[in-house]
Design a protein around this motif. Sequence first.
Motif, mmCIF file in Angstrom:
data_model
loop_
_atom_site.group_PDB
_atom_site.id
_atom_site.type_symbol
_atom_site.label_atom_id
_atom_site.label_comp_id
_atom_site.label_asym_id
_atom_site.label_seq_id
_atom_site.Cartn_x
_atom_site.Cartn_y
_atom_site.Cartn_z
ATOM 1 N N SER A 18 -8.475 5.172 -0.589
ATOM 2 C CA SER A 18 -8.898 4.949 -1.943
ATOM 3 C C SER A 18 -10.136 5.448 -2.344
ATOM 4 O O SER A 18 -10.354 5.312 -3.363
ATOM 5 C CB SER A 18 -8.540 3.658 -2.207
ATOM 6 O OG SER A 18 -9.346 2.793 -1.471
ATOM 7 N N ASN A 42 0.882 -1.352 -0.052
ATOM 8 C CA ASN A 42 -0.005 0.092 0.004
ATOM 9 C C ASN A 42 0.969 1.360 0.014
ATOM 10 O O ASN A 42 0.427 2.109 -0.552
ATOM 11 C CB ASN A 42 -0.906 -0.025 1.169
ATOM 12 C CG ASN A 42 -1.675 1.199 1.364
ATOM 13 O OD1 ASN A 42 -2.431 1.346 0.230
ATOM 14 N ND2 ASN A 42 -1.902 1.969 2.262
ATOM 15 N N SER A 64 -2.527 -0.713 -3.660
ATOM 16 C CA SER A 64 -3.667 -0.857 -2.910
ATOM 17 C C SER A 64 -4.380 -2.151 -3.257
ATOM 18 O O SER A 64 -4.914 -2.751 -2.330
ATOM 19 C CB SER A 64 -4.551 0.379 -2.671
ATOM 20 O OG SER A 64 -5.152 0.659 -3.914
ATOM 21 N N LYS A 65 -4.573 -2.529 -4.606
ATOM 22 C CA LYS A 65 -5.142 -3.478 -4.849
ATOM 23 C C LYS A 65 -4.873 -4.921 -4.300
ATOM 24 O O LYS A 65 -5.388 -5.651 -3.926
ATOM 25 C CB LYS A 65 -5.392 -3.665 -6.655
ATOM 26 C CG LYS A 65 -6.315 -4.541 -7.020
ATOM 27 C CD LYS A 65 -6.541 -4.785 -8.792
ATOM 28 C CE LYS A 65 -7.365 -5.648 -8.982
ATOM 29 N NZ LYS A 65 -7.296 -5.611 -10.576
#
Length: 487
Positions: free
Chosen positions: A429, A393, A398-399
């Motif tokens: 996000s 992150n 972030s995925k």
Amino acid sequence: MKKALQHHHTTRTLPFWKNLLCAFVAVLIVLLPPVHLAKANILDTFGDFGVKDEVELGKKFSVLVKSKMPIIEDPEVTSYVSGVLDRLKENMPPQPFPFEINVLVDNTLNAFAVPGGYVFVNTGMLLELEHEAELAGVLAHELAHVTQRHIAKRIEQSQKVQLMSLVGMLAGAVLGATTNSGSEISSGLITGSMAASQAALLNYSRDDEREADHMGLIYLTDAGYNPIGLATSFAKIRRRKWESGSNMPAYMSTHPAVEERQDYLADRVASLPQEIQNRPDDDTRFKRVQVLVRAQYTDPNLALAYFAKQKKTPLVLMGQGIAASRVNKVKQAAAYFDEALKGDPKDYLILREAGKFHYTKGDTTKAITLLQKAAVKNPEDLMTLFFYARLLNDKGDSKSAATYYQKILKTLPEDSEVHFFYGKMLGQSGDEFSGHLHLAYSALYRNDKKKTAYHIKKAEALATNQKQTSAIELIKKQRDERAAYWK
């Protein structure tokens, strides 16, 4: 609340076992920091007292303990104690409920079980014992009290016991029991569900203890452990009492049958075949967990003093690194971790702890290298994945980080730290609803009343569909379960 008031006006007509349950809850108020009985009235839950009721009683006790005591979530520790419990269960008769074990951060030498299969062991107990067979002996005795339904039977047999007599006996059993920190909690728990016995004042008889010793020894032996572990665990706890004069379950220090029980357990072991008596101890993982618990969950200065007297193995050096970092001795901690890695560069636990250290100190390049190596060595270590997710992150992925957070929460759904960082990431996000929801869970599992309410309110205002509304209803239900025991 309406039902609770109805029960208040009809107490004289309640079955005696319900009065006993009421007494059980009353004693928990003595054992743990203040709770409000009116908010935690368990009489609404029960009909006839059976297995289903045991499970419900145990669940409520578990929620109460978790609302008051810090629980270790490190999977290295939790998976270890769960593994010992599972090994004991393998050769037990089928049980009508699953067993759950938690480790409490508390220096007292306690372990206990309650109806419904909820088992707790204190860090003080883990650190005092010398062999895994002794820990298994403690847990085997615990399990025997549950499988033989000693508490449940006493509830069923208590119909001729007056409620006030029960309350008086209960209070006498537990008043004055304190932990090192001074907070009230039961010291009437010994190595065996003597916890629930003293805690609920369902005092186990000598026959109950003999049966728990007998069945516990069977469980211990059938699981492949050296059977002497049960007797030696008793001896070590008594020895600690004489050495320190404190940190001692009251039951072990006062009950006149303890020496007798040690003797007959030793005699029974001596009657077993020699190959069973001579089973070797495999304490490899037990010792690893002891180092981790001592370094991470006890006073760091005392831990450093302890480790300074030990042989400088890579594992001990890791422990010194963890403890030193907790008191901000950064250079010393770095040196300890470097030396530990040099001694055993393939140990995933050392790699993990060194990676955590360098991440928290800002050296993300070194941290990601160490954590990647740790993940390769043990892809199932969730603590490694947690810090790796944070690194991902930080680097903008972030995925991928979300995938790791979700995997961790499937196994550790009550880990407040994971919920916190996942919630922050989601909010940043753009998924504000999910962000506040996970931050609410984080606060809930930290028993932070105000922040739980704040984030639930924020999430509720952002809910736009039935799925989100259902999620709010679920967390409110869990909040209410714990809030019954909050100040």
